[in-house]
Scaffold this active site. Structure first.
Site, mmCIF file in Angstrom:
data_model
loop_
_atom_site.group_PDB
_atom_site.id
_atom_site.type_symbol
_atom_site.label_atom_id
_atom_site.label_comp_id
_atom_site.label_asym_id
_atom_site.label_seq_id
_atom_site.Cartn_x
_atom_site.Cartn_y
_atom_site.Cartn_z
ATOM 1 N N GLY A 47 0.843 -1.202 0.000
ATOM 2 C CA GLY A 47 0.000 0.000 0.000
ATOM 3 C C GLY A 47 0.870 1.241 0.000
ATOM 4 C CB SER A 48 0.111 4.736 0.806
ATOM 5 O OG SER A 48 -0.203 4.751 2.180
ATOM 6 C CB VAL A 63 -0.663 2.981 5.209
ATOM 7 C CG1 VAL A 63 -1.161 1.785 6.014
ATOM 8 C CG2 VAL A 63 -1.814 3.948 4.954
ATOM 9 N N GLY A 64 2.538 2.448 5.440
ATOM 10 C CA GLY A 64 3.654 1.545 5.763
ATOM 11 C C GLY A 64 4.451 2.049 6.955
ATOM 12 C CD GLU A 100 5.368 -3.579 -3.613
ATOM 13 O OE1 GLU A 100 5.951 -2.494 -3.811
ATOM 14 O OE2 GLU A 100 4.348 -3.917 -4.188
ATOM 15 C CB CYS A 147 3.206 -0.044 -6.476
ATOM 16 S SG CYS A 147 3.346 -1.774 -6.540
HETATM 17 C C1 UN1 Z 1 1.596 -3.626 -7.659
HETATM 18 O O1 UN1 Z 1 1.197 -2.742 -8.411
HETATM 19 O O2 UN1 Z 1 1.450 -3.501 -6.431
HETATM 20 O O3 UN1 Z 1 4.999 -5.991 -12.034
HETATM 21 C C2 UN1 Z 1 2.174 -4.891 -8.109
HETATM 22 C C3 UN1 Z 1 3.824 -5.665 -12.102
HETATM 23 C C4 UN1 Z 1 2.791 -6.559 -11.459
HETATM 24 C C5 UN1 Z 1 2.784 -6.327 -9.984
HETATM 25 C C6 UN1 Z 1 2.342 -4.965 -9.589
HETATM 26 N N1 UN1 Z 1 3.095 -7.942 -11.726
HETATM 27 O O4 UN1 Z 1 3.465 -4.668 -12.672
#
Ligand code: UN1
Length: 496
Positions: free
Chosen positions: A228-229, A232-233, A250, A284
């Site tokens: 998440g963000s 928050v992490g 992550e 992300c």
């Molecule tokens: C995410 O956006 O939290 O590599 C994970 C990627 C995806 C995973 C994204 N397999 O873009």
């Protein structure tokens, strides 16, 4: 009447003790209610943690290959239900069908990887410094894992956490995002059909403030895996420190694609379109900065704007849709506010920049794919994670300047460079500060069997995916077996 869903605690579907519920709606069409879900409380979390704690004492004794056999069945069931799940996921969170199919596929890959890991979980044997003595280190499960996941990969990210956790012998309390509770429910149902015993995986729906906090602060939870963000992490890290839980984070990214003057521009164009606007920019790993060499800047920007304008926004279930909606109103507001920030910073808006509301689009949280050019590396739109379809284009004049700009944020998740020069590629691999570097590949699309995670404020050093996640979900136990029949004092008797 919309369907009503429940929590899953100790092998039973059950309502929240609060009696409260929340509604989940399709982001491409607000009139479509996906379901009603329990708005759970600390008490529900306590029940789930007690069930997981009790189940742990049995589950840890099940041989890992047998746990792997169950994971194989989970994989088989995901294969069988792939299309239905993908449709359900698109309805629930909006990304286009090809992408939700990919999301399920990554769950399948993760299940089969876990199944085989049941016959590895390698430890080490090493020589002892004493005669007639045996030494080894084995992996043991940790205990109860709290798995707190986002909505953008409603299948992949939960499976990245839950499958290795249970394969390694831990038990789980799972809190999915409030935007994707239905996918989570189906996933848990599939795990039960495959034979996961009661109490091993527990599902508690609800918000981060109530349910997430209760998991993080529960002294009987040993591990937290959170995606998440960054904000928050950081809060989770602070809260988890009171019981010294192990936390794997992550978090945010501000990923960039560099395009050098020697790159295959057509290839780089396909890459940035997919990296920036795939999943509506809500990954992300999304490409939110494009670092262009000055020699190809104008040509490439023209190519990019032309193609971006042709992307078709639409309901992800309809054939021909390239880009789905933002996940909810709040997320679209964030996107719109960053577009205002970009304009105020005097970046040049060359494409998009508006809510999309033609025809059917007016019923969903759609936003036009947006490009700012002449962006300076220090601008907020080039520094802060937006999590939407907004790309910032930055001009550079050399490889080293491009890498410095790429590295110049608080994040370090994914990165990409397009070049045909092998020397530039290897320098980029060496000097880019990120958990993932792609050469002639966009910033998105990590595969399930490699470590996944980032450096700097993207994480705290742990990795998901592949073999690396098993380091998070196990403790090392060192074992010494002396068969000499006498007391042997290490470091002393052998050096006298
Ligand atoms: C995410 O956006 O939290 O590599 C994970 C990627 C995806 C995973 C994204 N397999 O873009």
């Amino acid at each position: 009447m919309p369907q009503i869903f429940q929590n899953f605690i100790n092998g039973k579907w059950t309502d929240s003790k609060s009696g409260r519920t929340f509604e989940n709606r399709n982001p491409a069409n607000w009139n479509d209610v996906v379901g009603i879900f329990p708005k759970s409380t600390k008490e529900d979390v306590e029940d789930a943690v007690s069930a997981a704690r009790a189940a742990f004492e049995k589950w840890r004794l099940v041989p890992a290959p047998a746990r792997g056999d169950i994971m194989r069945k989970v994989g088989d069931l995901l294969v069988k239900n792939k299309e239905e799940l993908a449709r359900e996921m698109t309805r629930e969170m909006g990304k286009v069908l090809a992408e939700t199919r990919g999301d399920v596929q990554e769950g399948i890959d993760t299940a089969y990887y876990a199944a085989t890991e049941g016959r590895r979980l390698f430890g080490h044997t090493v020589p002892s410094e004493m005669p007639d003595k045996f030494a080894m280190a084995v992996r043991v499960p940790v205990g109860v894992a709290g798995i707190i996941t986002p909505w953008n990969f409603p299948m992949e990210i939960p499976t990245w956490g839950i499958f290795p956790a249970v394969l390694a012998g831990n038990t789980v309390v799972f809190k999915p995002a409030s935007d994707t509770p239905k996918t989570a429910t189906t996933l848990v149902d599939i795990m039960m059909q495959a034979g996961i015993p009661e109490g091993v995986v527990n599902l508690v729906h609800g918000g981060g403030g109530e349910v997430g906090n209760a998991i993080v602060n529960n002294p009987d939870v040993d591990l937290i895996l959170f995606t998440g963000s960054t904000g928050v992490g950081k809060q989770i890290t602070r809260d988890a420190s009171s019981t010294l839980k192990r936390v794997s984070l992550e978090l945010g990214g501000k990923n960039a694609q560099i395009v050098m003057d020697d790159a295959d521009l057509d290839l780089a164009l396909e890459g940035v379109l997919w990296g920036a606007f795939g999943t509506t920019g809500q990954r992300c790993t999304a490409t939110s900065r494009l670092i262009l060499h000055e020699k190809i800047y104008d040509t490439f920007l023209d190519m990019l704007v032309d193609r971006t304008k042709k992307l078709k926004l639409g309901n992800g279930l309809l054939p021909g849709s390239d880009v789905g909606p933002c996940v909810n109103e709040g997320q679209r507001n964030v996107v719109a506010s960053y577009v205002e920030i970009g304009k105020n910073e005097k970046a040049n808006l060359v494409c998009g920049g508006k809510i999309a509301s033609d025809g059917e689009l007016s019923k969903g949280w759609f936003y036009e794919p947006t490009i700012f050019e002449n962006v300076k590396p220090e601008m907020r739109i080039a520094q802060e994670e937006i999590f939407g379809p907004v790309l910032s284009v930055i001009r550079t004049s050399s490889l080293s300047q491009s890498i410095d700009i790429l590295n110049g944020t608080i994040y370090g998740l994914s990165s990409s460079i397009y070049t045909r020069d092998v020397n530039s590629a290897f320098k980029a691999i060496r000097d880019i500060k990120a958990g993932i570097t792609y050469i002639n590949v966009p910033t998105i699309g990590a595969e399930a069997h490699l470590p996944f995670g980032g450096v700097k404020q993207t994480g705290n050093g742990h990795r998901e995916g592949g073999w690396a996640v098993y380091d998070f979900f196990t403790e090392w136990k060192s074992v010494y077996i002396d068969y000499s029949g006498k007391l042997q004092r290490a470091q002393i008797d052998n050096y006298e």
